[in-house]
Design a protein around this motif. Structure first.
Motif, PDB file in Angstrom:
ATOM      1  N   LEU A   7      -0.704  -3.958   6.076  1.00  0.00           N
ATOM      2  CA  LEU A   7      -0.198  -3.264   4.909  1.00  0.00           C
ATOM      3  C   LEU A   7      -0.397  -1.793   5.175  1.00  0.00           C
ATOM      4  O   LEU A   7       0.415  -1.199   4.434  1.00  0.00           O
ATOM      5  CB  LEU A   7      -1.075  -3.946   3.931  1.00  0.00           C
ATOM      6  CG  LEU A   7      -0.882  -5.290   3.288  1.00  0.00           C
ATOM      7  CD1 LEU A   7      -1.701  -5.853   2.437  1.00  0.00           C
ATOM      8  CD2 LEU A   7       0.652  -5.614   2.853  1.00  0.00           C
ATOM      9  N   GLY A   8      -1.306  -1.397   5.865  1.00  0.00           N
ATOM     10  CA  GLY A   8      -1.621   0.055   6.030  1.00  0.00           C
ATOM     11  C   GLY A   8      -1.049   0.787   7.130  1.00  0.00           C
ATOM     12  O   GLY A   8      -0.911   1.900   7.229  1.00  0.00           O
ATOM     13  N   ASN A   9      -0.266   0.212   7.922  1.00  0.00           N
ATOM     14  CA  ASN A   9       0.593   0.572   8.892  1.00  0.00           C
ATOM     15  C   ASN A   9       1.608   1.542   8.569  1.00  0.00           C
ATOM     16  O   ASN A   9       2.335   1.236   7.679  1.00  0.00           O
ATOM     17  CB  ASN A   9       1.235  -0.649   9.782  1.00  0.00           C
ATOM     18  CG  ASN A   9       0.226  -1.326  10.899  1.00  0.00           C
ATOM     19  OD1 ASN A   9      -0.950  -0.962  10.880  1.00  0.00           O
ATOM     20  ND2 ASN A   9       0.909  -2.220  11.312  1.00  0.00           N
ATOM     21  N   GLY A  10       1.625   2.785   8.953  1.00  0.00           N
ATOM     22  CA  GLY A  10       2.281   3.763   8.470  1.00  0.00           C
ATOM     23  C   GLY A  10       2.331   4.009   7.010  1.00  0.00           C
ATOM     24  O   GLY A  10       3.268   4.729   6.550  1.00  0.00           O
ATOM     25  N   GLY A  11       1.267   3.661   6.468  1.00  0.00           N
ATOM     26  CA  GLY A  11       1.163   3.923   4.982  1.00  0.00           C
ATOM     27  C   GLY A  11       2.064   3.018   4.317  1.00  0.00           C
ATOM     28  O   GLY A  11       2.326   3.257   2.992  1.00  0.00           O
ATOM     29  N   MET A  12       2.748   1.819   4.732  1.00  0.00           N
ATOM     30  CA  MET A  12       3.879   1.141   4.296  1.00  0.00           C
ATOM     31  C   MET A  12       3.615   0.903   2.803  1.00  0.00           C
ATOM     32  O   MET A  12       4.524   0.915   1.880  1.00  0.00           O
ATOM     33  CB  MET A  12       4.167   0.008   5.055  1.00  0.00           C
ATOM     34  CG  MET A  12       5.572  -0.609   4.932  1.00  0.00           C
ATOM     35  SD  MET A  12       6.916   0.629   4.730  1.00  0.00           S
ATOM     36  CE  MET A  12       6.945   1.235   6.108  1.00  0.00           C
TER      37      MET A  12
END
Length: 157
Positions: A7-12
């Motif tokens: 969910l936090g990958n790249g602030g997605m």
């Protein structure tokens, strides 16, 4: 924990929330504030601090560790997932007080997932929390200052 970190990958997750707010005329300013906090936190954390500190990840120091996620290629300090999560959660909590617990719980879950998955040291996450909250404070201050100036000036005739 893999889903939480994803969910936090790249602030997605934060980009999606910001985009939904920007679509709404009523919450557009908050959406822009959230995305601005995300951008500022990325510039300061991933763009500057990671390259100044150059801390190797804990998973890199013990080769026998089998990661549950793809091995991150960037440096460890500060945690970018944590920084971006707390930057946006700080903005959202300021304006949606009834959901403060939910925003910070999600940010904390993402931060903890980075420790659980052995891609960050506790100090990486702690620094991410502090930097993220500083970024949210800066953005809130700047947007409120600009808003105040725009509402309290008269155009020259």
């Amino acid at each position: 924990m893999v889903i939480s970190t994803y969910l936090g990958n790249g602030g997605m997750i934060w980009i999606i929330i910001s985009a939904l707010l920007i679509i709404s005329k009523k919450y557009r300013k908050i959406g822009f504030m959230a995305i601005s906090a995300l951008i500022l936190s990325t510039i300061l954390g991933d763009g500057i601090l990671k390259h100044v500190v150059k801390r190797i990840r804990p998973s890199a120091s013990i080769p026998a560790v089998n990661l549950l996620i793809v091995k991150p290629l960037s440096y460890s300090f500060p945690s970018g997932h944590t920084t971006s999560s707390f930057a946006v959660a700080g903005v959202l909590a300021k304006y949606f007080k009834d959901y403060t617990l939910e925003f910070f719980s999600l940010a904390s879950l993402i931060a903890f997932s980075r420790l659980y998955l052995y891609v960050h040291y506790p100090t990486d996450v702690l620094a991410g929390i502090i930097l993220g909250l500083i970024c949210s404070g800066i953005i809130i201050y700047v947007f409120n200052k600009v808003s105040y100036i725009n509402h309290n000036t008269t155009p020259d005739i």
